[in-house]
Design an enzyme around this catalytic site. Structure first.
Site, PDB file in Angstrom:
ATOM      1  CB  THR A   1      -0.950   0.027   1.207  1.00 35.00           C
ATOM      2  OG1 THR A   1      -0.184   0.073   2.409  1.00 35.00           O
ATOM      3  CG2 THR A   1      -1.858  -1.197   1.221  1.00 35.00           C
ATOM      4  CG  ASP A   2      -0.591   4.606  -2.190  1.00 39.34           C
ATOM      5  OD1 ASP A   2      -1.465   4.654  -1.298  1.00 39.34           O
ATOM      6  OD2 ASP A   2      -0.846   4.813  -3.389  1.00 39.34           O
ATOM      7  CD  GLN A   3       2.074  10.280   2.401  1.00 44.01           C
ATOM      8  OE1 GLN A   3       2.780  10.387   1.415  1.00 44.01           O
ATOM      9  NE2 GLN A   3       2.020  11.212   3.327  1.00 44.01           N
TER      10      GLN A   3
ATOM     11  N   GLY B   1      -3.088   4.691   1.542  1.00 41.82           N
ATOM     12  CA  GLY B   1      -3.716   3.509   2.109  1.00 41.82           C
ATOM     13  C   GLY B   1      -4.285   2.552   1.089  1.00 41.82           C
ATOM     14  CB  ILE B   2      -5.299   2.570  -2.312  1.00 42.34           C
ATOM     15  CG1 ILE B   2      -4.513   3.678  -3.007  1.00 42.34           C
ATOM     16  CG2 ILE B   2      -6.588   3.102  -1.701  1.00 42.34           C
ATOM     17  CD1 ILE B   2      -5.238   4.293  -4.193  1.00 42.34           C
TER      18      ILE B   2
END
Length: 138
Positions: free
Chosen positions: A15-17, A19-20
């Site tokens: 996930t990335d910053q 949240g996905i």
């Protein structure tokens, strides 16, 4: 037509910053689906390579519909859209298991080449392997 199903649980590192799941992970999941699909023909990528057949990626596409999140359980459905003696195109559908929603879909195009990266006709040079792949396509 054979459709393989590969189960994936989204890891935190994917996930990335926001949240996905970061978009780069989908191509990795497509590869996992492709590997399972090939296993469905009673052979493996390794066995194809031992026979001198490589299938490098020539094109890829992915349409992101809904973002996947940490711990989502996903199913990567994989099937052959087109098979010729010199290329194969796989299609993918990424399904969120809990609600059966399609969250992404895509395709990859691969060419059959020798270990020296020359395009080969597998129907002519490796008819048994071509038949195994063809049996999953029809």
């Amino acid at each position: 037509m054979y459709i393989s199903e590969t189960k994936i649980v989204v890891r935190y590192a994917e996930t990335d910053q926001m949240g996905i799941v970061h978009h780069s992970n989908y191509l990795i999941w497509f590869e996992a689906g492709r590997t399972d699909f090939i296993k469905g023909s009673k052979m493996s990528y390794s066995e194809m390579e031992e026979e001198g057949i490589l299938i490098p990626l020539a094109e890829s596409s992915c349409k992101y519909i809904i973002g996947a999140k940490y711990e989502d359980e996903l199913i990567i459905k994989t099937w052959v859209k087109e098979l010729t003696p010199i290329k194969v195109e796989f299609n993918y559908s990424v399904i969120r298991e809990k609600d059966q929603k399609e969250i992404a879909k895509g395709s990859t195009l691969h060419v059959f080449v020798s270990k020296s990266f020359k395009i080969i006709n597998i129907k002519k040079n490796h008819p048994k392997i071509f038949e195994k792949l063809q049996s999953l396509h029809t």
